[in-house]
Design an enzyme around this catalytic site. Sequence first.
Site, mmCIF file in Angstrom:
data_model
loop_
_atom_site.group_PDB
_atom_site.id
_atom_site.type_symbol
_atom_site.label_atom_id
_atom_site.label_comp_id
_atom_site.label_asym_id
_atom_site.label_seq_id
_atom_site.Cartn_x
_atom_site.Cartn_y
_atom_site.Cartn_z
ATOM 1 N N TYR A 142 64.837 31.194 29.280
ATOM 2 C CA TYR A 142 65.962 31.384 28.289
ATOM 3 C C TYR A 142 66.752 30.287 27.516
ATOM 4 O O TYR A 142 66.595 29.953 27.184
ATOM 5 C CB TYR A 142 66.941 31.290 29.605
ATOM 6 C CG TYR A 142 67.501 33.182 29.916
ATOM 7 C CD1 TYR A 142 66.279 34.225 30.376
ATOM 8 C CD2 TYR A 142 68.547 33.188 29.242
ATOM 9 C CE1 TYR A 142 66.952 35.133 30.747
ATOM 10 C CE2 TYR A 142 69.712 34.920 29.996
ATOM 11 C CZ TYR A 142 68.487 35.268 30.016
ATOM 12 O OH TYR A 142 69.445 36.866 30.363
ATOM 13 N N ASP A 223 57.829 44.627 39.036
ATOM 14 C CA ASP A 223 57.790 45.274 39.466
ATOM 15 C C ASP A 223 57.970 46.418 40.094
ATOM 16 O O ASP A 223 58.840 47.417 39.905
ATOM 17 C CB ASP A 223 56.278 46.249 38.039
ATOM 18 C CG ASP A 223 54.889 45.025 38.961
ATOM 19 O OD1 ASP A 223 55.213 44.119 39.858
ATOM 20 O OD2 ASP A 223 53.725 45.679 38.501
ATOM 21 N N ASP A 247 68.437 38.671 35.881
ATOM 22 C CA ASP A 247 68.809 39.398 34.939
ATOM 23 C C ASP A 247 68.268 40.896 34.710
ATOM 24 O O ASP A 247 69.588 41.592 34.757
ATOM 25 C CB ASP A 247 68.646 39.134 33.402
ATOM 26 C CG ASP A 247 69.156 39.677 32.041
ATOM 27 O OD1 ASP A 247 71.376 39.393 32.545
ATOM 28 O OD2 ASP A 247 68.807 39.795 31.360
#
Length: 355
Positions: A142, A223, A247
Site C-alpha cells: 500500500y 492461499d 485486507d
Amino acid sequence: MKYSIAVIKGDGIGPEITEAAIEVLNAVGLKFGHEFAYSYPLMGGAAIDATGVPLPDETVSICKAADAVLLGAVGGPKWDALPGDKRPEKGLLGIRSALGLYANLRPALLYPELSAASPLRTDISSAGIDLIVVRELIGGIYFGDRGSRQGRYGEEAFDTESYSAFEVERIAKVAFDLARKRRGKVTSVDKANVLDSSRLWRATVASVAKQYPDITLENMFVDNCAMQLVKNPAQFDVLLTSNMFGDILSDEAAMITGSIGLLPSSSVGEKYALYEPIHGSAPDIAGTDTADPIATILSASMLLSMSLHLSEEAAAVDNAIKKVLSEGWRTPDICGEGCKKVGCRLMGKLIAERL
Ligand code: IPM
Ligand code: MG
C-alpha cells in the site's frame, strides 16, 4: 466525563451508518452520565468536493486533538476517474499514516443468532468463529514504491511490497500480546515460498515468538489460509497479516460470520486510534436506508473500551446488539426467511433503546 470524538462520515453509506452509531453513543452518554462532543472533519470524496483534496490538513489536526476518531467509509464511482493520489481512498491511507496507525484489529465473531446467515455449511459454522485479524496498516504494498514505465511490452505499472524487520516486529508484538488475552495462538500469514518480504516476515515473527513461549505460533501461506477460513475457521485465534493479505482475508472473515456489514475494526498506533467498519461505502445502496450499521456500532463499542477505557459501556453496547438480533430484527443483508426487516436508522434506534 466529557469526551471528544472526531466523526468522519465519509461517502456513500458513511453518513447513515455513523449517524446510527452516534445515536447509540448518545444513548450510552445518557445512561452512564457521559458527554460526547462530536466534530465532523471531512475526508474522502466529501473532502474532495468541498476542498479539492481527499485529506485536508485541518482533518488531521482535528483527529489528533480528539480523544478518538470514528470513521464511516470513503469512496464511490463519482471519484473513480481521478488519478490514484487524488482519490478518496488516498485520504484513508493518508489519515492512517498521519496518525501512525500501524495495527489494524479486525475481530470476526459468529453470533449464534446469525448462524443461518453464514454462507458456510452448518457442520462447519457450528464449531464457531471467534478470530481476530491483526493487519499491518501503514506499510507493505500500500505504501511501497510505485509508478509506471515503459517495459518490454510497452506501458507497465508497478507497486512494491516492502517490509522492514522493525515494522514486522512492531505488528507481531501486537498479535502476540492479543493472543495472551485470548486463546494463545497466533497464525502468521505469508507467502514465504515465493516472496523475499514474506521470508523476512516469517523470520522476524519467529524471533518475536521467542519472547512469548506461552503462545503457539503457526505459519500459514496466504492461499492456504484463504481456504482454511472456509474449511475450518474454528482453528483460528489471532491471524497476523501484512497490509494487503489482511485486507483480503478480513473481507472473507467477515462474510463467513454472516455479512460484511458486521465486522468492526480499530486502527491503533502509539498515540492515536481510529475506529471504522471494515466494509466500504456501498454507493449502490447509499441513501436507501438499507445499510447495516452494526459494524459501525461495534466499532463505536471498540472506541469506548479501547480509547476511552469505558469497558462497562462497551459491553452494554455489545449486549444491546445481541438483544436486538435475538429479537429477530435484521437489516436486509442478514435477513433470512421470516426475519423482522428494518432499515439502518431503525436498527440504530433499536440498539440505542436496548441499552
Ligand atoms: C479496508 C478498505 C481499504 C483498504 C480501502 C478502502 C482503501 O478496503 O479498510 O479494508 O484497502 O485498506
Ligand atoms: Mg478492505
